[in-house]
Design a protein around this motif. Structure first.
Motif, PDB file in Angstrom:
ATOM      1  N   LEU A  93       3.905   3.677  -4.773  1.00 15.18           N
ATOM      2  CA  LEU A  93       4.140   2.882  -3.568  1.00 15.18           C
ATOM      3  C   LEU A  93       3.741   1.425  -3.776  1.00 15.18           C
ATOM      4  O   LEU A  93       4.364   0.518  -3.213  1.00 15.18           O
ATOM      5  N   GLY A  94       2.712   1.201  -4.591  1.00 17.34           N
ATOM      6  CA  GLY A  94       2.241  -0.158  -4.831  1.00 17.34           C
ATOM      7  C   GLY A  94       3.244  -1.050  -5.516  1.00 17.34           C
ATOM      8  O   GLY A  94       3.101  -2.287  -5.506  1.00 17.34           O
ATOM      9  N   VAL A  95       4.274  -0.462  -6.104  1.00 14.58           N
ATOM     10  CA  VAL A  95       5.353  -1.245  -6.704  1.00 14.58           C
ATOM     11  C   VAL A  95       6.021  -2.122  -5.641  1.00 14.58           C
ATOM     12  O   VAL A  95       6.476  -3.232  -5.915  1.00 14.58           O
ATOM     13  N   ALA A  96       6.053  -1.617  -4.406  1.00 13.88           N
ATOM     14  CA  ALA A  96       6.782  -2.313  -3.336  1.00 13.88           C
ATOM     15  C   ALA A  96       6.170  -3.663  -2.989  1.00 13.88           C
ATOM     16  O   ALA A  96       6.889  -4.600  -2.646  1.00 13.88           O
ATOM     17  N   TRP A  97       4.841  -3.771  -3.044  1.00 13.60           N
ATOM     18  CA  TRP A  97       4.219  -5.046  -2.660  1.00 13.60           C
ATOM     19  C   TRP A  97       3.597  -5.789  -3.846  1.00 13.60           C
ATOM     20  O   TRP A  97       2.836  -6.744  -3.674  1.00 13.60           O
ATOM     21  N   SER A  98       3.924  -5.355  -5.041  1.00 12.27           N
ATOM     22  CA  SER A  98       3.341  -5.998  -6.218  1.00 12.27           C
ATOM     23  C   SER A  98       3.825  -7.435  -6.366  1.00 12.27           C
ATOM     24  O   SER A  98       4.980  -7.762  -6.062  1.00 12.27           O
ATOM     25  N   THR A 314       0.961  -2.685  -7.797  1.00 11.98           N
ATOM     26  CA  THR A 314       0.957  -2.019  -9.103  1.00 11.98           C
ATOM     27  C   THR A 314       1.371  -2.975 -10.212  1.00 11.98           C
ATOM     28  O   THR A 314       2.377  -3.681 -10.099  1.00 11.98           O
ATOM     29  N   GLY A 315       0.579  -3.004 -11.282  1.00  9.88           N
ATOM     30  CA  GLY A 315       0.898  -3.842 -12.437  1.00  9.88           C
ATOM     31  C   GLY A 315       0.557  -5.304 -12.277  1.00  9.88           C
ATOM     32  O   GLY A 315       0.979  -6.125 -13.092  1.00  9.88           O
ATOM     33  N   ALA A 316      -0.239  -5.640 -11.257  1.00  8.30           N
ATOM     34  CA  ALA A 316      -0.489  -7.056 -10.953  1.00  8.30           C
ATOM     35  C   ALA A 316      -1.672  -7.641 -11.706  1.00  8.30           C
ATOM     36  O   ALA A 316      -1.956  -8.839 -11.559  1.00  8.30           O
TER      37      ALA A 316
END
Length: 455
Positions: A93-98, A314-316
């Motif tokens: 889900l964190g991909v959405a606001w990364s 995610t990935g930030a």
């Protein structure tokens, strides 16, 4: 009538096919092969990342036909099963606001992806009677690695891979130290039980292996993170398994041994002295591990305060360090994707929500191991080692230490859950009475108490 017959045949054939698959996957040979695959995965962990991935994939493929999906879904409601999946779901889900690019976002999911296998391992080893195969395979593999480590210290040309450290045959000294520390502490309950039962050969063998693993870390090569975790595990072991008098004697012996090691190991003294040198370092041209970590942590706290609830996505991590390094020099200009702390690793990406899930998962796995037998001790040691070492590294996200956690907690946790079943408790009680009154008693479920029982 022809249509009805055709429909009937079409309904019967899939049923027959499913029955055949179920019978095949339930055969003794199939189950034994599945157990061997996970044991081979554990044995390959100290040596090869590729072999580990292959064996784990083969094991998962072999396990899927054997799963009782109705029970598996019910198990997923338990925290120990659900929380690892929830943490991975949060990463997705964190991909959405990364704030990072799409390549970094997708790459950010990968470090936690291995947690998805934890529910499968926990479920499987509630049924499998060969969990000790997995731990034995890992111990034998690490023992061979330890012996080779002593050899390549004297003969570096025998290294199996190019490494930066002496005494490291494959991979790196960080992974090797975590393995050796875990093996040393996993052997303590069998050594203690054998001593109490006056099984001198077993006790001597276990103690000799413990000393060889520890000596390798003190005289050959060691990660300081592993040296930090060892006192924690020692205190935990003493509190669970020793009387007050025995604890005092153990700590006195450890104090004397530490003094002896300090005076006879130039390597260890240099490793400790390097902490002060690294603390004063201002760039990455020399050794600067301590200063680097402090810089990473200071920046991590700043990033977390900017997005405390949901994090930067995610990935930030690398994106945030890249942004902050602009116009900086020395250590402040360094760009990394690992803050060397699991809490900061999670918090930068998913904020307070991620921290709550991470610590809830660790807590649920600690609660799995309430007993004091060998399996519960191994599982508890793995969780505590991961929690402690994650103060100085992102060990749950790292490949090697992360897989140690997943396989170790999955196997030990499943065995611990199986031992708590009412029918298992009754079976063990019947076994102690000689298996006379209970027709379902299975001696393969029973580990000899004199060697592996409560200590």
């Amino acid at each position: 009538m022809i249509t009805e017959s055709h429909t009937l045949d079409g309904a019967v054939e899939p049923t027959r096919w499913r029955d055949r698959v179920r019978a095949w996957s339930g055969s003794i040979a199939y189950v034994r092969t599945t157990d061997i695959l996970i044991a081979l995965a554990a044995a390959s962990l100290p040596w090869s990342t590729t072999a580990l991935a292959v064996f784990m994939l083969l094991w998962l493929v072999a396990v899927i036909p054997t799963i009782d999906w109705e029970k598996f879904i019910l198990d997923l409601a338990k925290p120990a099963f659900a929380l690892p999946v929830a943490l991975v779901a949060l990463a997705v889900l964190g991909v959405a606001w990364s704030e990072a690019g799409w390549a970094e976002r997708l790459q950010g999911i990968k470090p936690l992806g291995k947690l998805l296998l934890l529910p499968f391992l926990l479920a499987y080893f509630q049924r499998s009677q060969r969990g000790l195969w997995v731990f034995s395979a890992f111990l034998v593999s690490c023992t061979l690695l330890m012996i080779l480590s002593w050899i390549v210290l004297a003969l570096p040309q025998l290294k199996l891979a190019h490494t930066a450290s002496d005494g490291v045959p494959v991979k790196n000294y960080l992974d090797q130290s975590q393995e050796f520390a875990l093996c040393a502490f996993a052997l303590m309950p069998p050594a203690l039980t054998a001593l109490r039962a006056r099984q001198w050969r077993i006790a001597a063998g276990a103690i000799a292996l413990i000393l060889l693993f520890v000596a390798n870390m003190f005289y050959v090569v060691s990660a300081r993170t592993a040296l930090v975790t060892m006192p924690v595990l020692l205190v935990l072991f003493a509190s669970l398994h020793l009387s007050r008098r025995a604890t005092r004697l153990l700590f006195a012996a450890v104090a004397l041994a530490s003094l002896l090691v300090w005076t006879t190991s130039p390597y260890l003294r240099q490793r400790i002295a390097d902490v002060g040198i690294e603390y004063r370092a201002h760039d990455t041209s020399g050794i600067a591990s301590t200063a680097q970590r402090l810089t990473y942590w200071r920046k991590s706290v700043k990033f977390i305060t900017e997005a405390p609830l949901f994090g930067h996505g995610t990935g930030a991590i690398q994106h945030m360090f890249t942004r902050d390094a602009a116009g900086q020099t020395g250590l402040n200009a360094e760009v990394i994707n690992n803050p060397h702390n699991q809490t900061f690793n999670v918090a930068i990406q998913w904020g307070l929500i991620g921290i709550l899930l991470l610590y809830a998962m660790w807590t649920s796995h600690v609660r799995l191991f309430a007993g004091r037998d060998l399996v519960n001790w191994i599982g508890l040691a793995i969780v505590v080692q991961n929690i402690t070492s994650s103060l100085l590294n992102s060990h749950l996200s790292d490949f090697h230490e992360g897989w140690m956690y997943v396989i170790g907690v999955g196997v030990a946790g499943g065995m611990a859950l199986r031992a708590r079943r009412p029918e298992k408790i009754l079976a063990d009680s019947a076994a102690r009475r000689g298996c006379v009154t209970h027709k379902w008693c299975n001696k393969r479920d029973v580990v000899p108490a004199k060697v592996f029982g409560p200590v």
